[in-house]
Each structure stands twice: as structure tokens, then as C-alpha cells.
Write a protein that holds these residues in place. Structure first.
Motif, PDB file in Angstrom:
ATOM      1  N   LEU A 183       0.818  -1.203   0.000  1.00 49.96           N
ATOM      2  CA  LEU A 183       0.000   0.000   0.000  1.00 49.96           C
ATOM      3  C   LEU A 183       0.859   1.264   0.000  1.00 49.96           C
ATOM      4  N   LYS A 184       1.970   1.231   0.724  1.00 47.60           N
ATOM      5  CA  LYS A 184       2.821   2.416   0.797  1.00 47.60           C
ATOM      6  C   LYS A 184       3.412   2.774  -0.563  1.00 47.60           C
ATOM      7  N   GLU A 185       3.687   1.774  -1.381  1.00 48.98           N
ATOM      8  CA  GLU A 185       4.291   2.036  -2.682  1.00 48.98           C
ATOM      9  C   GLU A 185       3.323   2.703  -3.665  1.00 48.98           C
ATOM     10  N   LEU A 186       2.024   2.705  -3.335  1.00 48.81           N
ATOM     11  CA  LEU A 186       1.055   3.350  -4.222  1.00 48.81           C
ATOM     12  C   LEU A 186       1.288   4.853  -4.318  1.00 48.81           C
ATOM     13  N   ALA A 187       1.918   5.423  -3.302  1.00 44.66           N
ATOM     14  CA  ALA A 187       2.136   6.865  -3.285  1.00 44.66           C
ATOM     15  C   ALA A 187       2.982   7.341  -4.463  1.00 44.66           C
ATOM     16  N   ALA A 188       3.778   6.453  -5.033  1.00 41.84           N
ATOM     17  CA  ALA A 188       4.664   6.829  -6.140  1.00 41.84           C
ATOM     18  C   ALA A 188       3.980   6.701  -7.501  1.00 41.84           C
ATOM     19  N   HIS A 189       2.697   6.400  -7.505  1.00 40.10           N
ATOM     20  CA  HIS A 189       1.999   6.146  -8.764  1.00 40.10           C
ATOM     21  C   HIS A 189       0.919   7.193  -9.026  1.00 40.10           C
ATOM     22  N   ARG A 190       0.283   7.053 -10.176  1.00 40.45           N
ATOM     23  CA  ARG A 190      -0.839   7.909 -10.565  1.00 40.45           C
ATOM     24  C   ARG A 190      -2.104   7.057 -10.603  1.00 40.45           C
TER      25      ARG A 190
ATOM     26  N   ASN B 150     -17.650   7.600 -14.980  1.00 39.73           N
ATOM     27  CA  ASN B 150     -18.101   6.480 -15.799  1.00 39.73           C
ATOM     28  C   ASN B 150     -17.052   5.381 -15.820  1.00 39.73           C
ATOM     29  N   GLY B 151     -17.474   4.152 -15.548  1.00 40.53           N
ATOM     30  CA  GLY B 151     -16.544   3.030 -15.472  1.00 40.53           C
ATOM     31  C   GLY B 151     -15.906   2.671 -16.798  1.00 40.53           C
ATOM     32  N   ASP B 152     -16.636   2.814 -17.915  1.00 39.35           N
ATOM     33  CA  ASP B 152     -16.061   2.507 -19.221  1.00 39.35           C
ATOM     34  C   ASP B 152     -14.872   3.414 -19.519  1.00 39.35           C
ATOM     35  N   VAL B 153     -15.016   4.700 -19.207  1.00 37.84           N
ATOM     36  CA  VAL B 153     -13.930   5.644 -19.460  1.00 37.84           C
ATOM     37  C   VAL B 153     -12.743   5.342 -18.548  1.00 37.84           C
ATOM     38  N   MET B 154     -13.021   4.972 -17.289  1.00 33.04           N
ATOM     39  CA  MET B 154     -11.938   4.577 -16.382  1.00 33.04           C
ATOM     40  C   MET B 154     -11.159   3.393 -16.956  1.00 33.04           C
ATOM     41  N   LYS B 155     -11.884   2.409 -17.429  1.00 29.51           N
ATOM     42  CA  LYS B 155     -11.235   1.218 -18.004  1.00 29.51           C
ATOM     43  C   LYS B 155     -10.377   1.603 -19.205  1.00 29.51           C
ATOM     44  N   ASP B 156     -10.938   2.409 -20.101  1.00 34.84           N
ATOM     45  CA  ASP B 156     -10.191   2.803 -21.296  1.00 34.84           C
ATOM     46  C   ASP B 156      -8.947   3.612 -20.923  1.00 34.84           C
ATOM     47  N   ALA B 157      -9.063   4.467 -19.900  1.00 34.38           N
ATOM     48  CA  ALA B 157      -7.917   5.263 -19.468  1.00 34.38           C
ATOM     49  C   ALA B 157      -6.828   4.370 -18.885  1.00 34.38           C
ATOM     50  N   ALA B 158      -7.241   3.339 -18.150  1.00 32.47           N
ATOM     51  CA  ALA B 158      -6.255   2.404 -17.601  1.00 32.47           C
ATOM     52  C   ALA B 158      -5.561   1.635 -18.720  1.00 32.47           C
ATOM     53  N   ILE B 159      -6.309   1.193 -19.723  1.00 30.68           N
ATOM     54  CA  ILE B 159      -5.710   0.484 -20.857  1.00 30.68           C
ATOM     55  C   ILE B 159      -4.726   1.394 -21.595  1.00 30.68           C
ATOM     56  N   ALA B 160      -5.047   2.689 -21.632  1.00 28.88           N
ATOM     57  CA  ALA B 160      -4.173   3.657 -22.307  1.00 28.88           C
ATOM     58  C   ALA B 160      -2.918   3.965 -21.502  1.00 28.88           C
ATOM     59  N   GLY B 161      -2.808   3.409 -20.292  1.00 33.03           N
ATOM     60  CA  GLY B 161      -1.595   3.576 -19.509  1.00 33.03           C
ATOM     61  C   GLY B 161      -1.538   4.837 -18.671  1.00 33.03           C
ATOM     62  N   LEU B 162      -2.715   5.397 -18.317  1.00 36.03           N
ATOM     63  CA  LEU B 162      -2.743   6.658 -17.570  1.00 36.03           C
ATOM     64  C   LEU B 162      -2.597   6.475 -16.071  1.00 36.03           C
ATOM     65  N   GLY B 163      -2.683   5.248 -15.573  1.00 33.71           N
ATOM     66  CA  GLY B 163      -2.514   5.043 -14.148  1.00 33.71           C
ATOM     67  C   GLY B 163      -3.216   3.805 -13.648  1.00 33.71           C
ATOM     68  N   LEU B 164      -3.215   3.649 -12.318  1.00 39.04           N
ATOM     69  CA  LEU B 164      -3.910   2.546 -11.657  1.00 39.04           C
ATOM     70  C   LEU B 164      -5.388   2.886 -11.513  1.00 39.04           C
TER      71      LEU B 164
END
Length: 299
Positions: A181-188, A221-235
């Protein structure tokens, strides 16, 4: 003399906010709804709405009449439904609200055979990710994903819902894979706007166990979240019913930080104090059977 169709038009206008919207809901022309409202106002001897060029608002008399008018419609609909039940039929209107992504991916396909088996039901389904007020907005039931927070609702659980922390392989290759959990701080992160940072809750984890990552994107919107994750924008923390295919194809990967995300449920709820119709009870049973236990998207 008061006519039921006039009362129905009045209630629809009150709920929809305009004559045009009420006409669409009732599948009638705007002129017919206007005529029915005028006839009703003439019958009760009072103006029920303040009229401006932009909107309609209830008068004091209209507000007083609305509560009883709504109850009258419900009583008539319930009476007709009960008579139909005696003949083994399910008939009449039913209005539901459901979240956009779940409605498109899973609720719709489960509803179609149900409606085919019960052609007497006239369903209005409104897909919207906002949390509607079931009673105030005139819904017979709401399908929701999450935690039941409104004490004025009575709910049936339809299926459990797992939430998974995911990211694209490309994102993890660039930024590394967090293992705590602590390592999440270094991510987007990509956050669900309707819940925000507080949505990132993990079992047996205290608030000081980790710092929630800064947001790359907040969206409702969950679809946009999924697409953004696939695009490599973050966790992203997403329910498994949205991302099952993407996980199987390898477009997303589950990120294991040593704790499971707080799990939720998918439920169908109706306003407290209003008797659940046979249609709604039958729908709850049909949806539970269609989704399965465990739900088919987790198999």
C-alpha cells in the motif's frame, strides 16, 4: 369530474419537470399532455403550476395535490397488478434506474428475456451513474453497485461484486509494479468521480498505511476509467464485471498490494414504505438467476 389520465399527466410533469419531458415519458404528444393538465386544473378549480418561459414549478395547491395524486396512481397500478397476479400475469408500467456501464453490459441482456416472458410489462429504464432519489424521482426500483447508504430503501442483493486494482502492462513497465500500500504513493491513479479518493478502501488497512496516489483522471463512468487504464494513464480500482474481458486478453493486469479492496454488492432496491410489486419481485428473482452465484463475469 377528475380523470385518471389527467392525474397521471400531472404527476409525470411534476417528476419530469416539463410538459415536453412528461410527454416523452408518457409516449404522448405535448398538446395532449397540456390539454389533460388544463382539464385537471379546471376540475380542481386551482392552478397546479407556476408557468414561465423556462420552467414549470408547483404552486402551493399543486404541492398539496401531488402527494395524494401520486398515491392514487400507485393504488390504481397496484390494484391492476394484483388482479393480473390472480390470473398468473405480470402487467403494467415499471420504471427503473441503473448505472450506465452495468446497465449496458449486464442488466440489459438479462432484462430482454424477462420482458419477452412478460409482454404485459411496460419498462422504462434510465441509465445514469448519479445516485437518484428513488421516491422523489418516481422510480419503482433502482439497480445499484456499491454499499446501500440510503436507509429509505429496501434492497435485494443480486450478486456480489469484486473490485480489483488494475493497470496496463505498459504502465507497469514504465513505472514499476507496486507490491504494498505504501508504494502506491509513487503512482498515478484514475478515480471514480462519484466517490473520489475515499473509494480506495482496502480490507484490514488503516488510513495511514498508504497515501492515495494523485489523480491523473477523475471521471464518473466506469467505461472511461477502463479505457484510461488500458491507455496507460494510471492505476484504477474497478469492479470485475467491467474488466473481465480485458484481464483475459491481457490488456489489464491485477496489481497485488497485499490487501484486497473492500468488496461490494449489486442490488435492486425500492423505496421504503411502498409495497414491492409482483413485477419487481419477479425481476429481482430473474436477475439473480441470470447473474448466477458466483456471477458469470467472475467464472
Amino acid at each position: 369530474m377528475l380523470k385518471l389520465d389527467g392525474i397521471a399527466s400531472f404527476v409525470a410533469i411534476s417528476e419530469a419537470g416539463s410538459i415536453s419531458a412528461a410527454a416523452r415519458r408518457l409516449n404522448l404528444s405535448k398538446s395532449v399532455v397540456s390539454e389533460r393538465l388544463a382539464e385537471l386544473e379546471n376540475s380542481v378549480g386551482a392552478a397546479l403550476f407556476h408557468r414561465t418561459t423556462r420552467k414549470l414549478t408547483l404552486t402551493e395547491d399543486g404541492s398539496a395535490f401531488l402527494e395524494r395524486a401520486t398515491r392514487i396512481l400507485r393504488e390504481v397500478e397496484d390494484a391492476a397488478s394484483e388482479l393480473a397476479e390472480r390470473r398468473g400475469q405480470l402487467i403494467g408500467p415499471m420504471r427503473l434506474s441503473a448505472p450506465m456501464t452495468f446497465g449496458r453490459m449486464h442488466l440489459g441482456p438479462a432484462l430482454y428475456p424477462f420482458l419477452a416472458r412478460h409482454p404485459g410489462i411496460s419498462l422504462t429504464l434510465e441509465l445514469d451513474d448519479r445516485r437518484v432519489d428513488a421516491a422523489a424521482d418516481g422510480f419503482d426500483g433502482v439497480v445499484r453497485h456499491g454499499v446501500l447508504e440510503d436507509s429509505r430503501l429496501v434492497a435485494w442483493q443480486l450478486a456480489p461484486s469484486r473490485r480489483l486494482l488494475v493497470a496496463s502492462p505498459a504502465y507497469l513497465a514504465r513505472h514499476g509494479t507496486p507490491t504494498s500500500l505504501k508504494e502506491l504513493a509513487a503512482h498515478r491513479a484514475i478515480y471514480y468521480l462519484n466517490r473520489g479518493l475515499g473509494d480506495w478502501t482496502f480490507l484490514d488497512a488503516k488510513d495511514d498505511d498508504f497515501i492515495r496516489p494523485p489523480a491523473t483522471l477523475r471521471v464518473n463512468n466506469g467505461d472511461v476509467m477502463k479505457d484510461a487504464a488500458i491507455a496507460g494513464l494510471g492505476l484504477a480500482l474497478l469492479p470485475s464485471f467491467i474488466i473481465g474481458d480485458e484481464l483475459r486478453r491481457g490488456e489489464l493486469q491485477v496489481v497485488d498490494v497485499g490487501r484486497q479492496a473492500q468488496q461490494e454488492v449489486i442490488y435492486l432496491a425500492h423505496p421504503e414504505g411502498r409495497k414491492a410489486s409482483a413485477k419487481l419481485r419477479a425481476l429481482a428473482q430473474a436477475l439473480r438467476q441470470a447473474f448466477g452465484d458466483p456471477p458469470y463475469w467472475d467464472r
